[in-house]
Design a protein around this motif. Sequence first.
Motif, PDB file in Angstrom:
ATOM      1  N   SER A  24      -3.980   9.037   1.282  1.00  0.00           N
ATOM      2  CA  SER A  24      -2.825   8.710   2.013  1.00  0.00           C
ATOM      3  C   SER A  24      -2.511   7.354   1.871  1.00  0.00           C
ATOM      4  N   ALA A  25      -1.456   6.805   2.409  1.00  0.00           N
ATOM      5  CA  ALA A  25      -1.028   5.415   2.268  1.00  0.00           C
ATOM      6  C   ALA A  25      -1.659   4.665   3.232  1.00  0.00           C
ATOM      7  N   GLU A  26      -2.322   5.439   4.489  1.00  0.00           N
ATOM      8  CA  GLU A  26      -3.002   4.644   5.246  1.00  0.00           C
ATOM      9  C   GLU A  26      -4.694   4.294   4.790  1.00  0.00           C
ATOM     10  N   GLU A  27      -5.101   5.340   3.893  1.00  0.00           N
ATOM     11  CA  GLU A  27      -6.505   5.107   3.194  1.00  0.00           C
ATOM     12  C   GLU A  27      -6.234   4.035   2.249  1.00  0.00           C
ATOM     13  N   LEU A  65      -4.410   1.586   2.456  1.00  0.00           N
ATOM     14  CA  LEU A  65      -4.273   0.345   3.208  1.00  0.00           C
ATOM     15  C   LEU A  65      -5.647  -0.048   3.362  1.00  0.00           C
ATOM     16  N   PHE A  66      -6.424   0.663   3.902  1.00  0.00           N
ATOM     17  CA  PHE A  66      -7.908   0.561   4.410  1.00  0.00           C
ATOM     18  C   PHE A  66      -8.664  -0.076   2.967  1.00  0.00           C
ATOM     19  N   SER A 119       0.772  -1.157   0.137  1.00  0.00           N
ATOM     20  CA  SER A 119       0.155  -0.090   0.183  1.00  0.00           C
ATOM     21  C   SER A 119       0.912   1.253   0.093  1.00  0.00           C
ATOM     22  N   HIS A 120       2.029   1.296   0.761  1.00  0.00           N
ATOM     23  CA  HIS A 120       2.854   2.820   0.838  1.00  0.00           C
ATOM     24  C   HIS A 120       3.296   3.047  -0.418  1.00  0.00           C
TER      25      HIS A 120
END
Length: 184
Positions: free
Chosen positions: A32-35, A37-38, A10-11
């Motif tokens: 974002s990378a976190e989004e 990932l989700f 994801s990142h």
Amino acid sequence: MIKKRDIHESHGLFELMAHPEVFPFVRQKAHSAEELLFLTKQTLEAEERGELISRTIIDEWGAAIGTINLFDIENGAGFLGTWLGKPYHGKGYNQPAKEAFFEEIFYELGIDTVYMRIRKANPRSQKAAEKLPYAVLANETKKHIYDQLNAEGDIYNLYEITKDLYTFHKLRTQETIQEEALEA
């Protein structure tokens, strides 16, 4: 050339997706990378439910460079969504990734038809679709789908790839290769 999606990519995929020449054309946008990932976790769950098929496009060293997906699967048909990171544009990754994906979805996963909705304002994707000898412009032949896609205005062209056309192309290509080998 392709592999099953992995949340650990994801990142790196986010960094490639965020480029201004890529981001506008990505269907599953993340800010974002976190989004991402989700979204990737959601994608993996949706694939388990049979709603979509998603693969990571990789380069010759196994690095994630984009994604290829079949969205909105219904009655053996779905919509293709592909994106590559900007550093990989024009380097010959798109067509082999599509062919590997088509091999899997047509011959292993029971898909019969792939649609591509391509923004008329996206000449790079238009050109890529027109290079595929098994893709057919379907604005007229699938007018009901074309009209649904363009309900808000004249935005998309619709292309169709059927398992039969893809198979015919493969057989014709193999026949040409065999003929060339005999002549050599």
